[in-house]
Design an enzyme around this catalytic site. Structure first.
Site, PDB file in Angstrom:
ATOM      1  N   ALA A  40     -21.531 -33.179  44.735  1.00 44.91           N
ATOM      2  CA  ALA A  40     -22.619 -34.002  44.722  1.00 44.91           C
ATOM      3  C   ALA A  40     -21.751 -35.443  44.309  1.00 44.91           C
ATOM      4  O   ALA A  40     -22.144 -36.070  43.280  1.00 44.91           O
ATOM      5  CB  ALA A  40     -23.503 -33.737  43.649  1.00 44.91           C
ATOM      6  N   ASP A  43     -19.006 -42.286  42.432  1.00 44.14           N
ATOM      7  CA  ASP A  43     -17.775 -43.189  42.394  1.00 44.14           C
ATOM      8  C   ASP A  43     -17.153 -42.949  41.271  1.00 44.14           C
ATOM      9  O   ASP A  43     -15.901 -43.104  41.245  1.00 44.14           O
ATOM     10  CB  ASP A  43     -18.151 -44.691  42.388  1.00 44.14           C
ATOM     11  CG  ASP A  43     -17.088 -45.590  42.603  1.00 44.14           C
ATOM     12  OD1 ASP A  43     -16.234 -45.566  43.511  1.00 44.14           O
ATOM     13  OD2 ASP A  43     -16.522 -46.268  41.745  1.00 44.14           O
ATOM     14  N   HIS A  45     -16.144 -39.503  40.622  1.00 49.74           N
ATOM     15  CA  HIS A  45     -15.302 -38.781  41.194  1.00 49.74           C
ATOM     16  C   HIS A  45     -14.427 -39.307  41.929  1.00 49.74           C
ATOM     17  O   HIS A  45     -13.069 -39.083  41.911  1.00 49.74           O
ATOM     18  CB  HIS A  45     -16.070 -37.646  42.015  1.00 49.74           C
ATOM     19  CG  HIS A  45     -17.251 -36.882  41.334  1.00 49.74           C
ATOM     20  ND1 HIS A  45     -18.296 -36.782  41.491  1.00 49.74           N
ATOM     21  CD2 HIS A  45     -16.853 -35.957  40.365  1.00 49.74           C
ATOM     22  CE1 HIS A  45     -19.058 -36.085  40.755  1.00 49.74           C
ATOM     23  NE2 HIS A  45     -18.160 -35.389  40.233  1.00 49.74           N
TER      24      HIS A  45
END
Length: 298
Positions: A40, A43, A45
């Site tokens: 899921a 930005d 991550h």
């Protein structure tokens, strides 16, 4: 008319395939970075991926919704899963490899070993989510050993988790560098999180945005010398008045080891909070004393 091709990313699902690729990279003298995620992706991550790409020759992103770190089965069931979109985002970011093991690959039949996380895992989220950090430490340990990465990249939004992972790697002599990257935030300051997409009730998103503002104001007051207890009580009241269903914790901790603090003094400190807006659990933290002016990783 030319059709724009969506970039694809090399994906593996087994430990054997992962290690075979990494062995080849290591033979060539390349450094390997790991970004562990539960998918899921947003930005926040991707900022970790970009940070890894700046310093590592090859970057692996793992996607695994780890059942052993969920203390609430309903929370596991509602955790968002967006595999195709995640793969597209990682390919566009330049990730070299996506590792997406199944539950059976990570926890095969007969699996019976689990890490018991203490110390920095106690209190805060550890007190409100029994077994959560045991599950985190176990799966991250496995990912470190499976990937043989030289460095792993985590976001500071999960500040206690960073401490738990570092402690685990140190205690178990795993030769990996744990890199903490600044929290990425939405325009209103809300820390980016996969759970934010579940803020679907009327006014939930606005209520959630009060959390970073309240923490930032509280951090400034504490840094200015106001009594910690007074500031925390007022901040808790502010969040409840804004519509938070409850505040699990709101505490001042020493930045280096999460020791509780009744006053800031001259040591770097961190203000940490967790609370619920509707059914969504939110966590956040801000530094106290010289508010964090580092640029967000991108």
């Amino acid at each position: 008319m030319l059709k724009t091709l969506t970039p694809e990313i090399r994906t593996v699902h087994t430990v054997e395939a992962l290690r075979r690729i990494v062995r080849g990279w290591k033979r060539d003298g390349l450094t390997v970075g790991l970004v562990p995620t539960m998918g899921a992706l947003h930005d926040g991550h991707l900022s970790l991926v970009r940070a890894a790409l700046r310093t590592m020759d090859r970057v692996i992103v793992s996607i695994f919704v780890n059942p052993t770190q969920f203390d609430n089965p309903a929370d596991l069931g509602t955790y968002p899963r967006t595999e195709d979109e995640d793969a597209r985002l990682l390919a566009e970011a330049g990730t070299h490899l996506l590792y997406a093991p199944t539950v059976d690959e990570m926890y095969p039949p007969g699996f019976a070993t689990r890490i018991s996380a203490g110390g920095v895992a106690e209190g805060l989220c550890g007190a409100h989510r029994p077994g959560h950090f045991d599950g985190v430490a176990t799966v991250v340990c496995k990912l470190f050993l499976q990937s043989q990465a030289d460095a792993a990249f985590f976001g500071e939004k999960d500040f206690q988790q960073v401490h738990v992972v570092r402690r685990m790697a140190t205690d178990l002599d795993i030769p990996i560098r744990v890199v903490a990257c600044p929290t990425r935030r939405e325009a209103d300051g809300l820390a980016m999180s996969s759970r934010n997409r579940r803020l679907t009730g009327a006014g939930d998103r606005d209520r959630a945005g009060v959390l970073p503002a309240a923490l930032t104001d509280a951090a400034r007051q504490i840094a200015a010398g106001r009594p910690v207890g007074t500031v925390l009580a007022a901040t808790r009241a502010r969040l409840l008045q804004a519509g938070f269903a409850d505040i699990e914790y709101l505490e001042l901790r020493r930045d280096a080891d999460l020791a509780p603090l009744s006053e800031q003094g001259r040591q770097p400190a961190r203000l940490l909070a967790a609370g619920r807006v509707g059914a969504v659990r939110l966590i956040d933290n801000v530094p106290v004393g010289g508010l964090d002016d580092r640029p967000a990783q991108d």
